[in-house]
Design a protein around this motif. Structure first.
Motif: not given
Length: 129
Positions: A117-123
């Motif tokens: 996961f990345t922050m951008d992916g979760v967002a």
């Protein structure tokens, strides 16, 4: 009250879920997702690691969306959780490190959040709900 497609609040600007249920059997990943949700100004409706606990939490209400790990500990799959959420109109995204293999055929059109996961992916995944 659930913010689902059957809820009038959903149609009045509340398009992104606010209280997110995390179904993840790896504690460090669950904690990372909790941190990401906090930064993204989302609430954590709960963080559980089994299908039974997820179903109980959904029954309690207050879940606006969910991130479901496809494969849980002991070979358990999150399909029953997806079915329960779909039945009440709560959006969800599958978290997986693989392809479609672990996702039940009826849910293969649902959004995916690829591991790691990345922050951008979760967002982006939550915006897509």
């Amino acid at each position: 009250m659930l913010a689902s497609r059957n809820n009038p609040d959903y149609a009045h600007g509340m398009t992104a879920p606010q209280q997110i249920l995390i179904v993840e059997d790896e504690p460090l990943i669950a904690m990372m997702l909790e941190d990401f949700l906090e930064v993204l100004d989302k609430g954590v409706a709960g963080s559980v690691d089994t299908v039974a606990d997820a179903l109980k939490r959904i029954e309690e209400g207050g879940v606006d969306g969910a991130i479901l790990d496809v494969n849980l500990r002991g070979g358990e799959k999150s399909t029953a959780v997806a079915e329960a959420l779909a039945a009440i109109g709560v959006p969800f995204v599958f978290a997986t490190g693989g392809g479609d293999d672990g996702v039940a055929p009826e849910f293969r059109d649902r959004p995916r959040l690829q591991k790691p996961f990345t922050m951008d992916g979760v967002a982006k995944a939550l915006e897509g709900l």
